[in-house]
Motif scaffolding. Sequence first.
Motif: not given
Lengths: 243, 628
Positions: B364-372
């Motif tokens: 989740i954290r990695m995909s959040a930062v990818a989105y960001l």
Amino acid sequence: MLKSSSFSLGHQSQLKMKGLSVADADLVVYVHPSKSRKVSQAILRELSSLLFKFNEAFDGVLLAYDVNIQDKQAKILSGVHPYFGLRLKANLLLFSPKSDMLLEGKVVKLSQESIHVIILGFSSAIITAQNIRGEFKYKTKDEEELFASRSHKRHVIKVGTMIRFLVKSFDEEILHIIGSLMPAHTGSICWLDWNLEEISEFDRSATKSRGREWQEDKTFEGTTPLSYNNHIKKSKKHRITED
Amino acid sequence: MGLELPKYPEMEEDNFVNFTDSEIVSHVKDALTSVLSGDSNSYNQLVAVMHHSKRLAPDEVALLETTLKALGGAVSCIDTTLHDSLLSAIFSMSMWNYGPHVADALAELIVSLAISNGKYLDLCLGMLVSNFTPPPYFLDKLKLPRGLERKGQVLSLVHAAFKKISDYIPLAPLRLSNIVLQGMPTIYHKDRAIVIYVENMLKLESGEIGELVGSTMLMAVVDQLIELDLEIGWDAILQDDFSKGIFEMELEDVDEVEESAEQDTGEFRLSRKSLAGNSIAELLDNLLVLTFEHLESCERAGRLAKVFETLLQSFQITVMSAYKSKFTQFVMFYACALDPDYCGMRFATMLADLFVQDSHPQPIRMSAVAYLASYLSRAKFLSASLISSMLKRLVDWCLEYGKTPDGDINPNAHRVFYSGCQAIMYVLCFRMKVFMDVPRLKMQLLMPMEQILKHKLNPLKVCLPSVVEEFLRQSKAACLFTVSKTFVFDGLLESELSRAFGGLERLDTFFPFDPCLLKRCDSFIRPMFVFWSMVKPTYDDAYDDDNDDGSSDDELIQDFVNENEDIMDDGVARSFDEQGLDLDEFDCALKKMSITPKNGFSYKFGGGFQEPTRMPCRIRPSTSPESL
């Protein structure tokens, strides 16, 4: 998942309307381990999912709750269920209409066929023509539909009136009530209440035998039903927002 | 039924025999009650009337309308078991088949039935929901003016009926949302049916009972979008070019581009082509456009912020947890574009929060930062101060993480760290020039970068080579810092190490806001979108003056200057000068005076700066020899 381990009806309401009760319950809520970080949130969510639904364990509709977590210890269920069980003490406000109970509600729609009522702002009831006692006559006055009593001119039911009626049946799934206005002590609340007072008032003035004073009193009393009606409305709104 | 037309009293209206409404009602009541006594003749006639549906003569229409109205007055006499044939006939009627008068009477009857008895509520709501979509034969007529008119009539009747029912039965919306969700056509239904169904759901959201059912509807729409999204495989887009790149690449075949200047170029076009004819992609495109339009209407009504909260929630629940969602995230993008100050910031903050909190699972954290990262790079509407503050959070987090002393390169163990580093570098590939031109930002953001990048966990080696390469190239040109070690990437998209930190989900190569490949959807997004061709890399400083149009950077700098006027007195001009003075490295000056012919540049980019909208979208850190 929720299980009620014990459940006792508390003080059967000083509330004026029947059907509402406050209950003390010992509950066990089973929480999924994924929620273990936010247990209290999980508990509230679990209880909230019960709101406005008929629950057989409570034998009523849950309207509000106040919950206390009993201890910090939770019981982990062994076996396939990874849930852990939490013991709670909860204070529940329940709505459990039963046949032949008197309920109060507000008329929202009225036609020759039926009167539609909403109770406590969420449960709906219908009183069909065959369940309205012959005393009431359907009329239209200034394009407003109403039921007026043949014997008491002031006893009128129209849209917006608070009425007291008898429960004939209750659909637990939809929370839909079929009601009746057959008994004599049903009808417009303000008329019923006022009528009681009027009678006592009448008794008093009869003993004093001062007709004119009574007349004045009556006009004075005539204003109370309105304010009483307002009061009901207000407290109902208040209750809804609390929910 | 083989019955002749029933001899109804109201039939005789033509013969100038007048009946009052109540007489007709009582006649219908008699017909209904007579079933109990075994005489079902007139009841059968009643049922037969309900079965008239197509090509009605005027008198038949009148009969149907009067009968429906009379039934509405006699609902209390209808019994579920005695009159089930009548009920099923009523519930199978479609308002689309009739003119406004009959449809109106039908809607009224349904409302009366629904509120007359709890037993009918679900059936009535279900009947109304089934009127969301027209009968199949009508689907083709929907485009015609007459079809549109009918659609407007039916839908307004249906939605007005919902409102009336919930006025009398306050808990009806609760049941309605369940029924709507259950009635959702699956993706294997006819396309247009889904589109009109979703249109209705959005109408419910914005309608009078939207307060009660709105968020459920919106979430269900997003769910539907994601479901369609996932139906389209990545392979449908990337084809077999996956080895060449997700970070796909500017103008591979310049000749071909020039020949077909009309069309979109490069991989972009290729992918479009592969999506064309994909009916699911088309459907998704239509639904996204519908959602965009709905968001616009919410914005006009001033309730976008409220709707956005629901969207955020559903984004977290469904979109982020879906494996590499491709298109659905553009709903968020568009909502943010409509209200950058609130929604735009809220979205970025939410993603950054997700990333920095240890309590969330790694993917989740990695995909959040990818989105960001993708969002900060691609959104044209974001202010420089927002981008810098978000970057600062990432940089701070990475610095903090770097303090925990353990070990060497380990893509697996430090994947969140690497994804953070890659995100920073990716955003800087797009925005570095802006930050270089503002000294304060340079000090706060870019300088600490060195500490992170030269950390012994060695993010430069682990992150995607294509990102690192472009980043190094720009930072070298900007004289930000130089790396002693030479990295040989050979234009590789990915490496063993990057694959390792990306994990099974390949979050290393996830850039969710890469240009939208859906045609109609793209036309909405395009004006708010930063294409790689619009980015001015730091190594192109020499061409600033000639290529001002279409660049988003200058606007950004200007914005930032405006926002911070008190901090930076003289604005851009000075900072430009200072840059020249501060960076007194010869290398840099040489770069600025570059002797590379200008037309070489424009050739390389296919003249894209003049026509940014025609540019291909996926970036390629140029690897052609003349630029090195």
